[in-house]
Design an enzyme around this catalytic site. Structure first.
Site, short mmCIF file in Angstrom:
data_model
loop_
_atom_site.label_atom_id
_atom_site.label_comp_id
_atom_site.label_asym_id
_atom_site.label_seq_id
_atom_site.Cartn_x
_atom_site.Cartn_y
_atom_site.Cartn_z
N ARG A 89 -0.79 -2.80 10.75
CA ARG A 89 -1.29 -3.50 11.95
C ARG A 89 -1.66 -4.95 11.67
O ARG A 89 -1.90 -5.71 12.62
CB ARG A 89 -2.49 -2.75 12.54
CG ARG A 89 -2.12 -1.41 13.16
CD ARG A 89 -3.30 -0.79 13.89
NE ARG A 89 -2.92 0.40 14.62
CZ ARG A 89 -2.85 1.63 14.10
NH1 ARG A 89 -3.14 1.83 12.83
NH2 ARG A 89 -2.50 2.67 14.85
N GLY A 136 0.84 -1.21 0.00
CA GLY A 136 0.00 0.00 0.00
C GLY A 136 0.87 1.25 0.00
O GLY A 136 0.69 2.15 -0.83
N HIS A 137 1.84 1.30 0.92
CA HIS A 137 2.76 2.44 0.96
C HIS A 137 3.54 2.55 -0.35
O HIS A 137 3.72 3.64 -0.90
CB HIS A 137 3.77 2.29 2.10
CG HIS A 137 3.17 2.20 3.47
ND1 HIS A 137 3.21 1.06 4.23
CD2 HIS A 137 2.54 3.14 4.22
CE1 HIS A 137 2.63 1.29 5.40
NE2 HIS A 137 2.21 2.53 5.43
N SER A 169 -2.33 -3.30 5.80
CA SER A 169 -2.16 -2.39 6.93
C SER A 169 -0.95 -2.84 7.73
O SER A 169 -0.69 -4.03 7.87
CB SER A 169 -3.40 -2.44 7.83
OG SER A 169 -3.11 -1.86 9.09
#
Ligand code: AMP
Length: 278
Positions: free
Chosen positions: A187, A36-37, A185
């Site tokens: 997390r 995602g990043h 994520s």
């Protein structure tokens, strides 16, 4: 890739490049980087001459001290990923470099502060605007790239840019998902094997709502979604809302831009996800 830890160093590096006309794309992160990043880095590379990524686990945006303490910080692996992604500059400061003690900050972002995530994470968006304002001031980007994954955060940053007339263009990038639909994520590393399986109810339900948006009324979709998520073992729903993506107010049958947003605790890990459904 250049790696700076002080404001002075990074400013000194960027100033002449900016003078020579290079455009700067900025991707602020808290590290523990995933695809995602990296998709934000790729987009920034497409649109700008230079890409700056920051990795800073910002203490002021955590409302749960345990969440801050256990936030993953795999800096060596992150540096490797950024090198491979072709990032030009990493800014990886210490907390003391960013904050000079107990600073006061308040920006009136109106009801964005109280709605959805704001209601469940008091003070969170004050911490977010506080750190993003500082980072913008240090990096002075032409464009800043944020993920739709944190949909309300994009609205909050937009609000700050307008309020303070900041000279930066915000670009919202799509959510990267695992092949089974789970939104990526940092997390997710905290999820047990069972949590990981149960967490799929979030993306699956969002997709069902998207599939049903033109045939089922919004109240029914919301009820069905809440029931599906609440009956999943190990999952505790905070909210599932269908909103107007321009205001975060409840959507109705006539709303043109509808976003479904969900937050839930899966085991001990709080996850958020969303989907533009119309
Ligand atoms: P974070 O490190 O969680 O603060 O995230 C840094 C940036 O990456 C934020 O703009 C996020 O919205 C974005 N981001 C996080 N997860 C994803 C994802 N799965 N897909 C796209 N962008 C993401």
């Amino acid at each position: 890739m250049k790696n700076f830890t002080t404001k002075q160093q990074i400013r000194q590096h960027l100033q002449p490049l900016r003078k020579d006309g290079a455009t700067i794309g900025f991707v602020p992160t808290m590290g523990a980087l995933h695809q995602g990043h990296l998709s934000l880095i790729a987009r920034a590379k497409q649109e700008c001459d230079m890409v700056v990524c920051s990795i800073f686990v910002n203490p002021t945006q955590f409302n749960d001290p345990k969440d801050l303490e256990k936030y993953p910080r795999p800096i060596e692996a992150d540096i490797q990923k950024l090198e491979q992604a072709g990032c030009d500059v990493l800014f990886n400061p210490d907390v003391n470099e960013i904050y000079a003690g107990n600073e006061q900050w308040h920006l009136d972002i109106g009801e964005l502060e109280r709605l959805l995530e704001g209601a469940f994470r008091p003070g969170h968006y004050q911490g977010v605007t506080q750190v993003v304002f500082k980072l913008f001031d240090i990096v002075e980007p032409d464009k800043a790239f944020f993920g739709q994954k944190d949909f309300q955060q994009v609205m909050v940053i937009n609000c700050m840019i307008e309020l303070l007339k900041l000279p930066v263009t915000l670009v919202m990038c799509p959510i990267e998902r695992e092949s089974d639909g789970l939104a990526m994520s940092s997390r997710n590393v905290h999820l047990t094997v069972d949590d990981r399986r149960h967490a799929l109810i979030l993306s699956r339900t969002l997709q069902q709502v998207k599939d049903g948006i033109n045939t089922t009324d919004i109240a029914t979709l919301k009820q069905q979604a809440e029931a599906a998520i609440s009956s999943e073992p190990g999952v505790e729903l905070d909210y599932f809302e269908l909103v107007d993506g321009n205001t975060l107010h409840a959507a109705n049958q006539n709303t043109a831009y509808v976003v479904a947003l969900v937050a839930a605790k899966v085991g001990n890990t709080r996850l958020i996800d969303n989907m533009i459904v119309r």
